[in-house]
Design a protein around this motif. Structure first.
Motif, mmCIF file in Angstrom:
data_model
loop_
_atom_site.group_PDB
_atom_site.id
_atom_site.type_symbol
_atom_site.label_atom_id
_atom_site.label_comp_id
_atom_site.label_asym_id
_atom_site.label_seq_id
_atom_site.Cartn_x
_atom_site.Cartn_y
_atom_site.Cartn_z
ATOM 1 N N ARG A 47 0.836 -1.205 0.000
ATOM 2 C CA ARG A 47 0.000 0.000 0.000
ATOM 3 C C ARG A 47 0.869 1.252 0.000
ATOM 4 O O ARG A 47 0.588 2.228 -0.695
ATOM 5 N N GLU A 48 1.933 1.218 0.796
ATOM 6 C CA GLU A 48 2.838 2.368 0.826
ATOM 7 C C GLU A 48 3.526 2.561 -0.513
ATOM 8 O O GLU A 48 3.649 3.693 -1.009
ATOM 9 N N MET A 49 3.997 1.463 -1.130
ATOM 10 C CA MET A 49 4.703 1.588 -2.403
ATOM 11 C C MET A 49 3.779 2.051 -3.528
ATOM 12 O O MET A 49 4.222 2.723 -4.456
ATOM 13 N N ALA A 50 2.511 1.692 -3.446
ATOM 14 C CA ALA A 50 1.566 2.102 -4.483
ATOM 15 C C ALA A 50 1.417 3.612 -4.529
ATOM 16 O O ALA A 50 1.086 4.180 -5.582
ATOM 17 N N GLU A 51 1.686 4.275 -3.416
ATOM 18 C CA GLU A 51 1.514 5.726 -3.345
ATOM 19 C C GLU A 51 2.824 6.482 -3.565
ATOM 20 O O GLU A 51 2.818 7.714 -3.586
ATOM 21 N N ARG A 52 3.936 5.766 -3.708
ATOM 22 C CA ARG A 52 5.218 6.436 -3.894
ATOM 23 C C ARG A 52 5.413 6.852 -5.348
ATOM 24 O O ARG A 52 5.045 6.101 -6.269
ATOM 25 N N PRO A 53 6.016 8.025 -5.571
ATOM 26 C CA PRO A 53 6.349 8.424 -6.953
ATOM 27 C C PRO A 53 7.281 7.398 -7.589
ATOM 28 O O PRO A 53 8.114 6.792 -6.912
ATOM 29 N N ALA A 54 7.162 7.225 -8.890
ATOM 30 C CA ALA A 54 7.992 6.242 -9.590
ATOM 31 C C ALA A 54 9.472 6.535 -9.417
ATOM 32 O O ALA A 54 10.294 5.617 -9.306
ATOM 33 N N ALA A 55 9.835 7.817 -9.355
ATOM 34 C CA ALA A 55 11.246 8.185 -9.201
ATOM 35 C C ALA A 55 11.814 7.666 -7.888
ATOM 36 O O ALA A 55 12.961 7.202 -7.829
ATOM 37 N N GLU A 56 11.027 7.730 -6.821
ATOM 38 C CA GLU A 56 11.488 7.231 -5.519
ATOM 39 C C GLU A 56 11.693 5.722 -5.556
ATOM 40 O O GLU A 56 12.654 5.194 -4.983
ATOM 41 N N LEU A 57 10.791 5.019 -6.228
ATOM 42 C CA LEU A 57 10.931 3.571 -6.342
ATOM 43 C C LEU A 57 12.177 3.198 -7.148
ATOM 44 O O LEU A 57 12.895 2.259 -6.787
ATOM 45 N N TYR A 107 18.237 -8.645 -4.775
ATOM 46 C CA TYR A 107 17.012 -8.879 -3.998
ATOM 47 C C TYR A 107 16.348 -7.543 -3.666
ATOM 48 O O TYR A 107 15.129 -7.379 -3.796
ATOM 49 N N HIS A 108 17.162 -6.590 -3.237
ATOM 50 C CA HIS A 108 16.643 -5.271 -2.862
ATOM 51 C C HIS A 108 16.021 -4.573 -4.070
ATOM 52 O O HIS A 108 14.943 -3.977 -3.973
ATOM 53 N N ALA A 109 16.703 -4.644 -5.217
ATOM 54 C CA ALA A 109 16.230 -3.938 -6.413
ATOM 55 C C ALA A 109 14.878 -4.457 -6.890
ATOM 56 O O ALA A 109 14.104 -3.705 -7.496
ATOM 57 N N VAL A 110 14.582 -5.719 -6.610
ATOM 58 C CA VAL A 110 13.309 -6.303 -7.052
ATOM 59 C C VAL A 110 12.115 -5.566 -6.443
ATOM 60 O O VAL A 110 11.020 -5.544 -7.028
ATOM 61 N N PHE A 111 12.323 -4.920 -5.298
ATOM 62 C CA PHE A 111 11.201 -4.242 -4.642
ATOM 63 C C PHE A 111 10.698 -3.045 -5.445
ATOM 64 O O PHE A 111 9.564 -2.602 -5.241
ATOM 65 N N THR A 112 11.513 -2.530 -6.350
ATOM 66 C CA THR A 112 11.012 -1.515 -7.266
ATOM 67 C C THR A 112 9.886 -2.091 -8.118
ATOM 68 O O THR A 112 8.876 -1.420 -8.376
ATOM 69 N N CYS A 113 10.044 -3.335 -8.545
ATOM 70 C CA CYS A 113 9.000 -4.008 -9.332
ATOM 71 C C CYS A 113 7.734 -4.210 -8.513
ATOM 72 O O CYS A 113 6.620 -4.090 -9.037
ATOM 73 N N PHE A 114 7.896 -4.524 -7.224
ATOM 74 C CA PHE A 114 6.723 -4.618 -6.346
ATOM 75 C C PHE A 114 5.978 -3.285 -6.324
ATOM 76 O O PHE A 114 4.741 -3.247 -6.339
ATOM 77 N N GLY A 115 6.746 -2.196 -6.259
ATOM 78 C CA GLY A 115 6.117 -0.879 -6.232
ATOM 79 C C GLY A 115 5.341 -0.583 -7.500
ATOM 80 O O GLY A 115 4.197 -0.093 -7.451
ATOM 81 N N PHE A 116 5.928 -0.889 -8.653
ATOM 82 C CA PHE A 116 5.229 -0.653 -9.916
ATOM 83 C C PHE A 116 3.973 -1.519 -10.015
ATOM 84 O O PHE A 116 2.914 -1.062 -10.457
#
Length: 241
Positions: A47-57, A107-116
């Motif tokens: 839910r938090e990542m869904a609201e983050r700007p793409a640049a932050e992700l 592993y950490h970088a994959v969380f950007t995909c979770f955000g998108f």
């Protein structure tokens, strides 16, 4: 202190600072992903990542590989402080933990995909994408966990059963041990109120690494690498106990 001992002391300090820098970068990425001034019970990463700007992700994910390089170098402290217990085993523990950190960058970088994926409005599509990204994350995690657990086991073995330069009380704060306790502490984390609950839940794992390297830096900064080589056997026993 002879020149060789001085160089090793400086190398130990460099490893501590490198691990500290890597931990700060990893934790910064976490906060860009889903850091939240909410209670622990109200925190929800997707839910938090869904609201983050793409640049932050994107920035949060891109920090992972860079942080991994610093953190991998930081794992050299285990070789430098455990080598009296056996150079090959100490080197193996440091390499295994460095491999864990390098894989952890991916592993950490994959969380950007979770955000998108979390931003997708249609529920079925969003669920399918999140499941696919989770499959990628889990696949990456297997070698990371294997190398991390093996390296941690060697650290405990050497520190507890051999005379080394690694303080045994510091084993309590090993970040791999603390981070694996995440599930055990989950109920406690959910009880933490605003504004720290979301921050602690979201940053617990990399916060554990930050805590360890911060304390390790303080512990090893003034210590002489060669103290036990110059001390008497009786004195060495007291300092390594």
């Amino acid at each position: 202190m002879n020149p060789n001992q001085m160089n090793r002391a400086r190398l130990l300090r460099l490893c501590c600072l490198s691990g500290l820098a890597g931990s700060v970068l990893f934790l910064t990425g976490d906060m860009l992903f889903y850091g939240s001034w909410s209670s622990g019970a109200d925190f929800h990463a997707y839910r938090e990542m869904a609201e983050r700007p793409a640049a932050e992700l994107v920035i949060g994910g891109a920090l992972g590989p860079v942080a991994a390089l610093f953190s991998a170098l930081g794992m050299g402290i285990f070789f430098l402080t455990l080598e009296l217990g056996g150079r090959k085993l100490a080197a193996t523990s440091a390499v295994l933990l460095a491999v864990m950190m390098l894989i952890g960058g991916s592993y950490h970088a994959v969380f950007t995909c979770f955000g998108f994926a979390s931003k997708v409005a249609e529920q079925a599509t969003r669920g399918a994408l999140l499941a696919q990204v989770a499959s990628l994350r889990d696949t990456i995690s297997y070698p990371m966990y294997v190398s991390g657990l093996a390296g941690t086991a060697l650290v405990y073995l050497l520190a507890l059963w051999k005379k080394t330069r690694f303080p045994r009380w510091l084993l309590i704060l090993l970040p791999t041990t603390l981070s694996m306790a995440d599930d055990a502490f989950r109920r406690f984390f959910e009880m933490i109120p605003t504004p720290f609950g979301g921050i602690i839940r979201g940053g617990w794992i990399n916060g554990s690494f930050l805590l360890f390297f911060a304390i390790a830096t303080c512990v090893f900064w003034r210590r002489r690498i060669g103290w036990d080589a110059e001390a008497s056997p009786a004195r060495r026993g007291k300092e390594t106990a």
